[in-house]
Design a protein around this motif. Structure first.
Motif, mmCIF file in Angstrom:
data_model
loop_
_atom_site.group_PDB
_atom_site.id
_atom_site.type_symbol
_atom_site.label_atom_id
_atom_site.label_comp_id
_atom_site.label_asym_id
_atom_site.label_seq_id
_atom_site.Cartn_x
_atom_site.Cartn_y
_atom_site.Cartn_z
ATOM 1 N N GLN A 14 0.694 -1.346 0.055
ATOM 2 C CA GLN A 14 -0.134 0.000 0.211
ATOM 3 C C GLN A 14 0.943 1.205 -0.067
ATOM 4 O O GLN A 14 0.427 2.335 -0.851
ATOM 5 N N GLN A 15 1.991 1.266 0.839
ATOM 6 C CA GLN A 15 2.769 2.512 0.788
ATOM 7 C C GLN A 15 3.372 2.566 -0.465
ATOM 8 O O GLN A 15 3.544 3.812 -1.033
ATOM 9 N N TYR A 16 3.887 1.517 -1.000
ATOM 10 C CA TYR A 16 4.394 1.578 -2.606
ATOM 11 C C TYR A 16 3.350 2.204 -3.455
ATOM 12 O O TYR A 16 3.803 2.958 -4.356
ATOM 13 N N SER A 17 2.294 1.877 -3.525
ATOM 14 C CA SER A 17 1.317 2.123 -4.391
ATOM 15 C C SER A 17 0.909 3.724 -4.374
ATOM 16 O O SER A 17 0.674 4.458 -5.336
ATOM 17 N N VAL A 18 0.886 4.118 -3.058
ATOM 18 C CA VAL A 18 0.558 5.498 -2.872
ATOM 19 C C VAL A 18 1.812 6.402 -3.427
ATOM 20 O O VAL A 18 1.677 7.496 -4.231
ATOM 21 N N MET A 19 3.058 6.026 -2.959
ATOM 22 C CA MET A 19 4.341 6.862 -3.508
ATOM 23 C C MET A 19 4.367 6.873 -4.973
ATOM 24 O O MET A 19 4.981 7.768 -5.469
ATOM 25 N N ALA A 20 3.965 5.419 -5.536
ATOM 26 C CA ALA A 20 4.234 5.596 -6.885
ATOM 27 C C ALA A 20 3.012 5.981 -7.857
ATOM 28 O O ALA A 20 3.092 6.228 -8.949
ATOM 29 N N GLY A 21 2.029 6.730 -7.259
ATOM 30 C CA GLY A 21 0.742 7.205 -7.587
ATOM 31 C C GLY A 21 0.110 5.855 -8.174
ATOM 32 O O GLY A 21 -0.877 6.303 -9.061
ATOM 33 N N ILE A 22 0.068 4.757 -7.900
ATOM 34 C CA ILE A 22 -0.697 3.741 -8.645
ATOM 35 C C ILE A 22 -2.033 3.795 -7.828
ATOM 36 O O ILE A 22 -3.091 3.173 -8.586
ATOM 37 N N ASP A 23 -2.165 4.104 -6.741
ATOM 38 C CA ASP A 23 -3.712 4.101 -6.072
ATOM 39 C C ASP A 23 -4.476 5.188 -6.440
ATOM 40 O O ASP A 23 -5.782 4.960 -6.256
ATOM 41 N N ALA A 24 -3.884 5.901 -7.593
ATOM 42 C CA ALA A 24 -5.009 6.763 -8.331
ATOM 43 C C ALA A 24 -5.706 5.942 -9.469
ATOM 44 O O ALA A 24 -6.770 6.647 -10.033
ATOM 45 N N GLY A 25 -5.730 4.804 -9.712
ATOM 46 C CA GLY A 25 -6.459 4.136 -10.633
ATOM 47 C C GLY A 25 -5.834 4.731 -11.896
ATOM 48 O O GLY A 25 -4.934 4.865 -12.215
ATOM 49 N N TYR A 26 -7.177 4.901 -12.841
ATOM 50 C CA TYR A 26 -7.000 5.281 -14.087
ATOM 51 C C TYR A 26 -6.186 6.572 -14.036
ATOM 52 O O TYR A 26 -5.453 7.274 -15.191
ATOM 53 N N GLY A 27 -6.201 7.399 -13.060
ATOM 54 C CA GLY A 27 -5.373 8.733 -12.791
ATOM 55 C C GLY A 27 -3.999 8.552 -13.061
ATOM 56 O O GLY A 27 -3.347 9.694 -13.132
ATOM 57 N N PHE A 28 -3.490 7.493 -12.613
ATOM 58 C CA PHE A 28 -2.143 7.191 -13.131
ATOM 59 C C PHE A 28 -1.581 7.488 -14.230
ATOM 60 O O PHE A 28 -0.534 7.980 -14.583
#
Length: 218
Positions: free
Chosen positions: A66-80
């Protein structure tokens, strides 16, 4: 015959690249399912979709994932891939005289700083949930035989209180308004012209009336 050996550095690079792509795919699948439920009003849990989203959530809850997905911007979904385009909302406060004639319209409370304006714009984005709740209420009323409005959720009532509180602030911060005057708050959805209309030269947006509330001074 000589075979090129993959170094440890290259293996680590391929491993983290694969993990990164897998996380993007999982988050996008989860976002797609949530969007499907929102658009098609699938409030009743669909067992196959629920199993998929539950499995994805378990993967994303793995320590450090979860921490990695937030830092990498992955948690934004299609907003990535591109910024998510949110719906725009406009809050209009109409001051009326004793004959119920609109004498003034106000769109913003008195904000002293730019930070206050940014926070106010962020607050308007919260009305996306109010729009969805209002749509659900109308569907329930349409299915009801006695046409009685359904009970509002706690968050819906909270957003209504927020609108009325902003109206009271506008009312009390202006000494020009008399006691006999009335105020109503109207929430509009700011709808942009679609691609076909834009190609035809129609660039004018449309304000769709979502909700109207009466604001009391006290």
């Amino acid at each position: 015959m000589n075979r090129s050996k993959i170094t440890l550095k290259e293996r680590l690079f391929l491993f983290f690249t694969a993990i990164h792509l897998i996380l993007i795919i999982l988050v996008c699948i989860n976002s797609s399912i949530n969007a499907y439920n929102l658009v098609f009003n699938e409030n009743v849990k669909n067992p196959p979709l629920t199993k998929i989203t539950d499995a994805i959530k378990l993967v994303l809850r793995i320590p450090l994932t979860q921490q990695y997905s937030v830092m990498a911007g992955i948690d934004a979904g299609y907003g990535f891939f591109a910024p998510n385009v949110a719906s725009g909302y406009v809050l209009q406060f109409s001051i009326k005289d004793t004959s119920n004639t609109v004498i003034r319209q106000v769109y913003l409370p008195k904000l002293k700083t730019n930070e206050g304006l940014i926070r106010y714009n962020t607050l308007l984005g919260a009305f996306q949930a109010r729009f969805k709740a209002l749509d659900d209420e109308r569907k329930k009323i349409g299915k009801s035989k006695n046409k009685v409005a359904s009970n509002k959720s706690l968050y819906t009532r909270y957003l209504d209180v927020v609108i009325k509180s902003i109206g009271r602030n506008i009312w009390l911060s202006n000494n020009d308004y008399s006691k006999d005057q009335k105020m109503s708050a109207t929430l509009y959805l700011y709808e942009f012209p679609n691609l076909k209309e834009s190609l035809m030269g129609d660039y004018k947006p449309e304000l769709i009336n979502i909700l109207t509330l009466e604001v009391n001074k006290k």
